[in-house]
Scaffold this active site. Structure first.
Site, PDB file in Angstrom:
ATOM      1  N   LYS A  22      74.153 -58.317 -24.215  1.00  0.00           N
ATOM      2  CA  LYS A  22      75.157 -58.138 -25.274  1.00  0.00           C
ATOM      3  C   LYS A  22      75.808 -59.474 -25.637  1.00  0.00           C
ATOM      4  CE  LYS A  22      79.470 -56.649 -24.173  1.00  0.00           C
ATOM      5  NZ  LYS A  22      80.558 -57.491 -24.648  1.00  0.00           N
ATOM      6  N   ASN A  23      76.181 -60.252 -24.610  1.00  0.00           N
ATOM      7  CA  ASN A  23      76.964 -61.458 -24.869  1.00  0.00           C
ATOM      8  C   ASN A  23      76.123 -62.655 -25.268  1.00  0.00           C
ATOM      9  OD1 ASN A  23      79.201 -59.964 -24.467  1.00  0.00           O
ATOM     10  ND2 ASN A  23      79.611 -60.699 -22.390  1.00  0.00           N
ATOM     11  N   ARG A  93      86.540 -58.482 -30.388  1.00  0.00           N
ATOM     12  CA  ARG A  93      87.002 -59.867 -30.259  1.00  0.00           C
ATOM     13  C   ARG A  93      85.878 -60.840 -30.611  1.00  0.00           C
ATOM     14  NH1 ARG A  93      90.180 -63.508 -27.862  1.00  0.00           N
ATOM     15  NH2 ARG A  93      89.088 -65.220 -26.846  1.00  0.00           N
ATOM     16  N   CYS A 117      93.891 -57.950 -25.384  1.00  0.00           N
ATOM     17  CA  CYS A 117      93.228 -56.687 -25.038  1.00  0.00           C
ATOM     18  C   CYS A 117      93.598 -56.349 -23.593  1.00  0.00           C
ATOM     19  CB  CYS A 117      91.731 -56.790 -25.227  1.00  0.00           C
ATOM     20  SG  CYS A 117      90.978 -57.862 -24.036  1.00  0.00           S
ATOM     21  N   ARG A 122      94.184 -63.197 -24.513  1.00  0.00           N
ATOM     22  CA  ARG A 122      92.887 -63.725 -24.983  1.00  0.00           C
ATOM     23  C   ARG A 122      93.137 -64.783 -26.067  1.00  0.00           C
ATOM     24  NH1 ARG A 122      88.821 -59.980 -23.812  1.00  0.00           N
ATOM     25  NH2 ARG A 122      87.341 -61.663 -24.123  1.00  0.00           N
ATOM     26  N   PRO A 123      93.661 -65.957 -25.712  1.00  0.00           N
ATOM     27  CA  PRO A 123      93.964 -66.975 -26.727  1.00  0.00           C
ATOM     28  C   PRO A 123      92.696 -67.538 -27.357  1.00  0.00           C
ATOM     29  CG  PRO A 123      94.156 -67.910 -24.550  1.00  0.00           C
ATOM     30  CD  PRO A 123      93.900 -66.446 -24.353  1.00  0.00           C
ATOM     31  N   ASP A 125      93.069 -70.884 -28.735  1.00  0.00           N
ATOM     32  CA  ASP A 125      93.515 -72.259 -29.003  1.00  0.00           C
ATOM     33  C   ASP A 125      92.393 -73.281 -28.822  1.00  0.00           C
ATOM     34  OD1 ASP A 125      93.939 -71.318 -26.232  1.00  0.00           O
ATOM     35  OD2 ASP A 125      94.468 -73.394 -25.855  1.00  0.00           O
ATOM     36  N   LEU A 126      91.522 -73.051 -27.844  1.00  0.00           N
ATOM     37  CA  LEU A 126      90.430 -74.013 -27.607  1.00  0.00           C
ATOM     38  C   LEU A 126      89.396 -73.948 -28.739  1.00  0.00           C
ATOM     39  CD1 LEU A 126      89.995 -73.394 -23.771  1.00  0.00           C
ATOM     40  CD2 LEU A 126      91.028 -75.408 -24.867  1.00  0.00           C
ATOM     41  N   ASP A 308      82.837 -60.243 -15.419  1.00  0.00           N
ATOM     42  CA  ASP A 308      82.373 -58.961 -15.988  1.00  0.00           C
ATOM     43  C   ASP A 308      81.739 -58.064 -14.947  1.00  0.00           C
ATOM     44  OD1 ASP A 308      81.348 -60.314 -19.226  1.00  0.00           O
ATOM     45  OD2 ASP A 308      83.298 -59.852 -18.355  1.00  0.00           O
ATOM     46  N   VAL A 330      89.242 -65.965 -13.803  1.00  0.00           N
ATOM     47  CA  VAL A 330      89.029 -66.081 -15.252  1.00  0.00           C
ATOM     48  C   VAL A 330      90.057 -65.235 -16.003  1.00  0.00           C
ATOM     49  CG1 VAL A 330      87.375 -65.768 -17.126  1.00  0.00           C
ATOM     50  CG2 VAL A 330      86.576 -66.513 -14.870  1.00  0.00           C
ATOM     51  N   ARG A 400      80.065 -49.474 -25.761  1.00  0.00           N
ATOM     52  CA  ARG A 400      80.272 -50.815 -26.325  1.00  0.00           C
ATOM     53  C   ARG A 400      79.322 -51.810 -25.677  1.00  0.00           C
ATOM     54  NH1 ARG A 400      85.816 -53.302 -26.068  1.00  0.00           N
ATOM     55  NH2 ARG A 400      84.487 -54.833 -27.083  1.00  0.00           N
TER      56      ARG A 400
END
Ligand code: EPZ
Length: 430
Positions: A22-23, A93, A117, A122-123, A125-126, A308, A330, A400
């Site tokens: 998925k990822n 996301r 979430c 879950r920023p 900024d990076l 995960d 994480v 999902r």
């Protein structure tokens, strides 16, 4: 609304094939926005996250269609659309991954800022700092990132955050840098196999990316990307989930299609817990004949134990012959599964940012509520190992990230069926 009804206590046996990652699929779908021709992705899992991103891409002027069960074809039809709809991105996301490709290929993007979430803050900024270093200008307008750039220019970018690198941040910046003028160096890049796979996919379309899988990725910009065909790597998180299910039920399962090197740290921890594991080039077999031994587990960026799989391994350690401790470096708050595992008879308690787990002999079946994708997987696994019946409400969360999970588990002998609840309020009556 879906319900999983599980009759626990059956050891899982047999051979099951893992699906595509998925990822890896999600950032590749977003990166297809960069291509001047049709992109064909093989081995794409049929997941609601994939469907949701497909809707985002259709709204962005792409034709997205399945040409067989797991082959997805994507092609830009109208390159003028630049706004990703909030109604889809708020539920996915990974939709934020279209930002880099849109700015690089179309010079403009309007993408909703993803919300937080259930697994914690879950920023992005990076992502924004990395893309700004390439020349993207952005402002926040009514919850949307409105971004523009004439022509991106290569730069040195550092994506190392307080808790390791950012996986989708690396995807966003790497995808954009492919069409930037000159050379981009990404320091503190994510090393996850899904990012390596994304880089190899982009190179297949004509990009020039080196250093994949190391913390420093070097990208030499090219004027355009062609279309092409690419087969996605197998899903290491699905493979790890199925192997953990085998360990929890003291069964013997072979996961075909899995790549052992993508799960080295997980296999090492499972061996320490007492599992017998045979890893071949494209399969992993696990056999467990007793309750697991306890241990200290820390979820970390790749090549460490992936966050995960933290919830699933926490469920396994709940049955250990002793006391264990689990920490997630994480997502330090990713413990939604803890209260639900306790409702199933587990003895878990939060302590100083970790979870201390006193192993119990067995779970006892109960009604529980699914939530975050991986926390829900942990509840399914606990139900498989529980005495009696477990009913998992809101089980659609699993769709999902897992393709036909209940069918794969039933194939291995699990007593599990999917029921549709007539309507949400009925769920509380059943
Ligand atoms: C990806 O999310 C995965 N999703 C997640 O899988 C996975 O849990 C996560 O990586 C970690 O491996 C996809 O690939 C679609 P991060 P991502 O950016 O990229 C901090 C699943 O269940 N951070 O790597 O959003 C952040 O707070 C999902 O399949 C910043 O500080 O995660 C976190 O602590 C859940 N600033 C850490 O980095 C940023 O700009 C890692 O986050 C971005 C992230």
């Amino acid at each position: 609304m879906a319900i999983f009804r599980i009759f626990g206590g059956v050891p899982l046996h047999g051979d099951v094939r893992v699906g595509g990652a998925k990822n890896a699929a999600l950032p590749m779908m977003a990166a297809a926005l960069l291509a001047d021709g049709p992109v064909r992705l093989e081995g794409v899992p049929q997941l609601t996250d994939v469907e949701m991103l497909g809707r985002v891409l259709r709204a962005l002027g792409m034709r997205v269609r399945w040409t067989n069960e797991n082959r997805l074809c994507l092609e830009t039809i109208n390159a003028r659309a630049v706004e990703a709809p909030y109604k889809y991105v708020r539920r996915l996301r990974a939709g934020f991954c279209v930002l880099g490709p849109l700015v690089a290929r179309r010079g403009r993007a309007v993408v909703p800022l993803p919300g937080g979430c259930r697994i914690g803050d879950r920023p992005v900024d990076l992502h924004l700092a990395g893309l700004s270093a390439l020349g993207m200008r952005w402002r926040l307008e009514r919850g949307f990132i409105v971004a523009e750039a004439e022509r991106l220019a290569g730069a040195e970018v550092d994506l190392a955050g307080p808790r390791g690198s950012t996986v989708t941040g690396t995807a966003n910046v790497m995808s954009a840098a492919v069409l930037a003028e000159g050379i981009t160096i990404i320091r503190g890049a994510a090393r996850e196999p899904e990012i390596v796979d994304l880089g190899r996919f982009l190179n297949r379309l004509g990009a020039r990316i080196d250093g994949l899988g190391t913390p420093e990725i070097r990208i030499t910009g090219v004027p355009r990307l062609s279309g092409g065909t690419y087969r996605i790597i197998p899903d290491r998180i699905e493979a790890g989930t199925l192997l953990t299910a085998a360990a929890m039920t003291q069964g013997n399962v072979r996961v075909s299609g899995a790549i052992p090197e993508h799960l080295e740290s997980v296999l090492e921890h499972l061996r320490q817990m007492g599992a017998e594991i045979v890893a071949e080039e494209k399969s992993i077999e696990l056999r467990m004949t007793d309750r697991p031994l306890p241990l200290e587990l820390e979820a970390r960026p790749y090549p460490g134990v992936p966050t995960d799989l933290q919830a699933q391994l926490t469920a396994l350690l709940s049955l250990a012959r002793g006391t264990s401790r689990v920490t997630d470096t994480v997502f330090p708050q990713r413990f939604l599964h803890v209260p639900e595992l306790n409702r199933l008879g587990g003895r878990l308690r939060r302590k100083n940012g970790s979870v201390v787990i006193e192993g119990v002999e067995r779970f006892r079946g109960a009604a529980v509520q699914a939530s975050d994708l991986r926390a829900s997987a942990a509840l399914v696994l606990a139900g498989l190992a529980a005495r009696g019946e477990t009913v998992i409400h809101a089980a659609q969360h699993l769709d999902r990230g897992y393709e036909r999970l209940e069918e794969k588990l039933a194939w291995l002998g699990a007593g599990i069926v999917r029921e549709k609840s007539i309507c949400p309020q009925m769920v509380h009556v059943m």
